[in-house]
Design a protein around this motif. Structure first.
Motif, PDB file in Angstrom:
ATOM      1  N   GLN A   3      31.183  29.732  -5.863  1.00 34.00           N
ATOM      2  CA  GLN A   3      31.172  29.375  -7.278  1.00 34.00           C
ATOM      3  C   GLN A   3      29.758  29.534  -7.871  1.00 34.00           C
ATOM      4  O   GLN A   3      29.589  29.941  -8.992  1.00 34.00           O
TER       5      GLN A   3
ATOM      6  N   THR B 256      39.022  24.551  -5.399  1.00 35.10           N
ATOM      7  CA  THR B 256      37.902  24.819  -4.500  1.00 35.10           C
ATOM      8  C   THR B 256      38.191  24.258  -3.113  1.00 35.10           C
ATOM      9  O   THR B 256      37.943  24.911  -2.098  1.00 35.10           O
TER      10      THR B 256
ATOM     11  N   ASP C 248      35.639  32.062  -5.762  1.00 30.46           N
ATOM     12  CA  ASP C 248      35.734  30.769  -6.434  1.00 30.46           C
ATOM     13  C   ASP C 248      35.073  30.842  -7.806  1.00 30.46           C
ATOM     14  O   ASP C 248      33.861  30.730  -7.924  1.00 30.46           O
TER      15      ASP C 248
HETATM   16 MG    MG Z   1      35.945  24.462  -8.031  1.00 33.83          MG
END
Ligand code: MG
Ligand code: ATP
Lengths: 299, 387, 268
Positions: B102, B63, B176
């Motif tokens: 994410q 990330t 992500d």
């Molecule tokens: Mg991550």
């Protein structure tokens, strides 16, 4: 940070400017409010502490001399220990009552009100707008000697035939409970509302009975609300003098009344000494309470 | 919906067909949080138009790397180049890069239509309704344009997040773990969907995941990341068949690693002494020239022969079967070697020969062209049990 | 049996909640009733006859309406001041890291942990010692009100901000919004409900305050102070008219905004 030399000097420099700029913006945003609090909350407190040590024989007109008169404190405590204790006891009872009746209300608003949720929340806050004093006067009427409540209580034998409710500890505690209830309900509501409903379902799924689910999941998770609510109820009640003044008589004076009376009489050093003692006691109690409840995060 | 790169305003991009023109390049990129290097001098080139997967265990810095590419995190060191242009210090809104977060990060106060239109409006485009409609139909959400994000299912929200990023026709799309929150079935379905969309629009996708199967099925190129560095990069096949570190060998699939020594060279092969057995491995599969090594063989490349059966390949000697587990398509054996180590062997249940039983004695064989030899200095258990 | 238990547990809580709500409203009913009261004598605060005279002549008692105006002025100015300062502080505390955050948090918490007598008394001590008793008045009331509303605003807005995912702003920046666009298009609309409830709370606290005001008001009279004054002598029924009216205005405002919200959601 021990950065590598020359070649990366520029990038290291740039990477640190951004956070520094953010830091100064943080200060800038904080500054106006912080100055306000420093000038009109912190400074007055310091002044209050100073005043509490002034020569008790001075006056506003003649001015006060700083004589480090610690005697102001011992004297204040000697004279006013009774209203002190009474203030804390009344506030404590009112806080417990608020919690006992406020929790079901907050719980019902969050879990049972459905589409009426917002309306019920508004109804909790609405009495705020009718002045605190006007409502307390209404209580005075409700609890009046010839009123409906007293006559009912007499019929039920809860009060002697020549007994009364007004000018009793009961009336003062009832007034405190009533007036500070919204301060209990709102934080409770906020913490219950934030609670993940799936957790309660999960508890049910794991064979917890509703009561166990409440004790093991809902209650612990709403602790921040309980702590915030009890503080917001206890602190103002402990210093209140309106309820005792309007609903009680001289046998129900709380520490707030004593401070108020002393200030009105112009005995600033004694009044300040009492105020500082009250504040200090409250802070100590709050600190212990927060520590024990394990919710330092609250701040 | 096709992405028409010619009308991309301002940022003219001369000759998309020149090799490497739109490549994303990371040069010794580093991010330190205090003393801890989350990303440590990372070098990486993502070819334009690739479906690139960044694979690694939780906390390895995936990330953080993406955020530096997107401009949401300031690197402590190193550079980010896109099509040869240094964008290391460019603000996020100045980069032709978009992100699928994410957690989706859909704007809860805006409708799906407004969420998707957000980027176009910020760029000052007035004709947003057409493109938004096209984009919503690409992700099959035309009927949901008026809803708020909270009124959509997880899979639908994920597609909104994708549409919201793609509509801006970025040069690079960063994803992500976009499928992390979905259940297995939906996840497989969305994997195919994403692949289809990527082939359609031709945008470079950098897809972060810690699911090796996802990375292998979707990506043309995978970079395996561990503890802030790239361990190995290549096609899924290459990474699996010829891992260059013990971490990659264990993290992608499973591997048997045997303590061994290089004993010499024979033509194109390297001769390795594995606990007394001499085996031959092609030189391009050997990472070190001499000394102690790990000899690696994937379990499905291990062949368990009855002792005495004639053979031409390499043999590690005899072993005793200690455990047999039947899993339908295959049978998994655990065998104990003469020197005490236990190795795994998977065998397809073709029916050509009977399933062996515990305590049977077998000879452990493999083809040298399917084995690999790694530096012994590495931990043999690196990457085991991490996901 | 199980069914019954279930029904009871489902409804008991709701029932108790409703009872508590009614309890909260008992004095309200009395206030409303008293607003129509025609007292037999001015000295006795008892329910006697019915009249609408109190409603038609709300400003009859001397000083009542001017005190109400003063309270509204103080309330509005204090709300604006505290909301602006408090919102900025909340942003600083949640969104920025700097040295002294811990201290700032404690200083913001303390006014809420101080009894009002202490707040009022200490301010009085400061005003008197630095400028003498002459400065007391509208200005000092306003200063005091902004001070004690500030903490409540910070806490309310901060709670809202903390519940907000920063990745939303990052997503906005990723989608070509500049810092200020990200703020006005994403952050502000999402925090706004929190700011609004903070402002409402600030107004309610200011409008209703008696204790702190009493210390620092000098000759200025706010509505609660007027009520306090008359409570010691004879109480005009008009204070109940004002109480009822304020209550109705508050409820009406909220109901209207709620209806608008529901309608807006339907249209979509
Ligand atoms: Mg991550
Ligand atoms: N803002 C931060 N401050 C301090 N440490 C951080 C910060 N952000 C990330 N880290 C640390 O950097 C490392 C890499 O984090 P990163 O989020 O990049 O991992 P990841 O590979 O994306 O993991 P996951 O698969 O769990 O999402 C972690 O050890 C994390 O704890």
């Amino acid at each position: 940070m021990s950065g590598p030399a020359a070649s990366t000097a520029t990038s290291t420099e740039t990477s640190t400017t951004t956070p520094r700029k953010r830091r100064s913006i943080g200060w800038l945003l904080l500054l106006p409010g912080a100055l306000w609090l420093a000038a009109f909350f912190v400074t007055p407190l310091v002044q209050l502490v100073a005043t509490s040590l002034y020569d008790p024989n001075g006056s506003v007109e003649a001015g006060y001399a700083m004589t480090w008169s610690w005697g102001n404190y011992t004297e204040a405590l000697d004279f006013y220990s009774e209203p002190f204790i009474r203030g804390f006891v009344y506030a404590g009872i009112a806080t417990v009552l608020c919690l006992l009746i406020g929790y079901p209300l907050a719980y019902a608003i969050v879990f049972k009100a459905g589409r009426w949720k917002n309306l019920m929340l508004v109804l909790v806050i609405a009495p705020f707008f009718t002045s605190f004093l006007v409502r307390t006067l209404a209580w005075k009427l409700i609890l009046a000697d010839n009123g409906f409540v007293v006559s009912t209580f007499k019929t039920l034998g809860l009060v002697d035939d020549d007994g009364r409710l007004l000018a009793t500890g009961f009336a003062v505690v009832a007034g405190l409970t009533y007036n500070f209830l919204p301060f209990m309900v709102l934080p409770l509501y906020a913490s219950l509302e934030r609670l993940d409903h799936r957790l309660i379902e999960a508890a049910g799924d794991l064979y917890a009975s509703p009561a166990q689910g409440f004790r093991k999941v809902t209650l612990p998770l709403s602790m921040p609300g309980v702590v915030a609510g009890t503080l917001l109820t206890f602190i103002p009640s402990a210093g209140d003098f309106i309820n005792s003044q309007l609903l009680g008589d001289t046998n129900q004076t709380m520490i707030g009344n004593s401070i108020q009376t002393l200030f009105e009489a112009g005995s600033y050093p004694a009044a300040s000494a009492l105020s500082v003692t009250l504040m200090a006691l409250i802070i100590v109690m709050v600190a212990i309470y927060i520590r024990r409840a394990g919710t330092e995060e609250l701040l | 919906m096709t992405l028409d790169t010619t009308d991309a305003d301002g940022a003219a991009d001369p000759g998309t067909d020149v090799a490497g023109a739109g490549d994303l390049e990371l040069r010794s990129l580093t991010k330190r949080f205090g003393d801890y290097a989350a990303v440590n001098s990372l070098d990486l080139t993502v070819p334009a138009g690739a479906f690139f997967a960044l694979l690694g265990p939780s906390g390895c810095g995936k990330t953080t790397t993406l955020r530096m590419v997107a401009g949401l995190e300031v690197p402590s060191d190193g550079e980010v180049l896109l099509g040869g242009v240094d964008i290391t210090w460019a603000k996020p809104y100045k980069r032709p890069v978009n992100t699928v977060f994410q957690s989706y990060a859909l704007f809860p106060h805006l409708t799906i239509h407004e969420n998707v239109a957000f980027g176009l409006r910020r760029q000052g485009r007035s004709d947003v309704n057409g493109p938004v409609g096209d984009m919503l139909s690409l992700v099959e959400l035309e009927d949901f344009a008026g809803r708020k994000p909270a009124q959509l299912s997880g899979g639908q929200q994920q597609r909104v997040a994708l549409a919201r990023a793609l509509i801006n026709e970025p040069k690079v799309l960063l994803l992500d773990e976009p499928l992390g929150a979905l259940d297995l079935k939906l996840r497989r379905q969305m994997q195919l969907e994403l692949k289809r969309i990527q082939l359609g629009v031709g945008v470079t996708f950098v897809h972060v995941t810690h699911d090796q199967e996802e990375a292998m099925t979707m990506a043309d190129t995978i970079a395996v990341m561990n503890a802030g560095v790239i361990e190995q990069m290549g096609s899924p096949n290459e990474l699996y068949e010829n891992p260059r570190t013990t971490f990659v060998a264990n993290f992608l699939g499973q591997s048997n690693l045997v303590d061994a020594d290089i004993s010499g060279r024979d033509g194109d092969d390297v001769v390795v002494d594995a606990q007394g057995a001499k085996v031959r491995i092609p030189a391009d599969r050997v990472q070190v020239n001499d000394g102690k090594v790990w000899l690696g063989v994937r379990p499905e490349k291990v062949f368990l022969a009855s002792t005495g059966e004639p053979h031409t390949g390499n043999s590690l000697g005899t072993a005793r079967i200690v455990d047999v587990s039947f899993v339908g398509v295959s049978t998994q054996y655990l065998v104990r070697m003469g020197w005490g180590q236990e190795l795994m062997a998977f065998e397809q249940n073709t029916g050509a020969r009977p399933i062996m039983r515990s305590a049977d004695e077998v000879e452990v064989r493999f083809n040298g062209a399917h084995a690999f030899v790694l530096d012994h200095a590495q931990d043999a258990r690196a990457g085991v049990d991490e996901d | 049996m199980v069914r019954l238990g279930r029904w009871v547990s489902d409804h008991v809580v709701a029932g108790v909640g409703l009872l508590v709500l009614i309890y909260l409203f008992v004095p309200m009913f009395v206030v409303i009733a008293m607003s129509f009261n025609d007292p037999a004598s001015r000295a006795a605060y008892t329910l006697d006859g019915f009249t609408v005279r109190n409603w038609t002549n709300p400003c009859e008692p001397e000083g009542l309406c001017s005190s109400l105006v003063t309270s509204l002025q103080v309330g509005i100015l204090a709300t604006v001041g505290a909301t602006v300062l408090g919102t900025l502080m909340a942003f600083a505390l949640v969104r920025h890291r700097f040295r002294g955050r811990g201290t700032a948090n404690v200083v913001i918490f303390l006014p809420m942990a101080s009894p009002e007598v202490v707040l009022g008394a200490s301010l009085l001590a400061l005003f008197v010692s630095t400028a003498g008793g002459g400065v007391l008045g509208f200005g000092t009331i306003l200063i005091a009100h902004i001070m004690f509303c500030l903490s409540f605003v910070v806490v309310t807005v901060r709670a809202r901000l903390q519940g907000m995912d920063t990745s939303l702003e990052q997503a906005a920046m990723d989608l070509y919004a500049t810092e200020s666009q990200a703020f006005w298009k994403v952050t502000f609309p999402l925090v706004f409900p929190g700011i609004l409830s903070a402002a409402l709370l600030a107004f309610a606290l200011s409008f209703d305050d008696f204790i702190v005001t009493n210390f620092n008001s000098g000759q200025t009279v706010t509505f609660p102070m007027y009520v306090w004054g008359v409570a010691q002598r004879d109480i005009p029924m008009q204070i109940n008219v004002i109480g009822t009216a304020m209550f109705l205005v508050a409820v009406l405002l909220v109901v209207v905004s709620e209806v608008l919200r529901v309608r807006r959601e339907r249209v979509r």
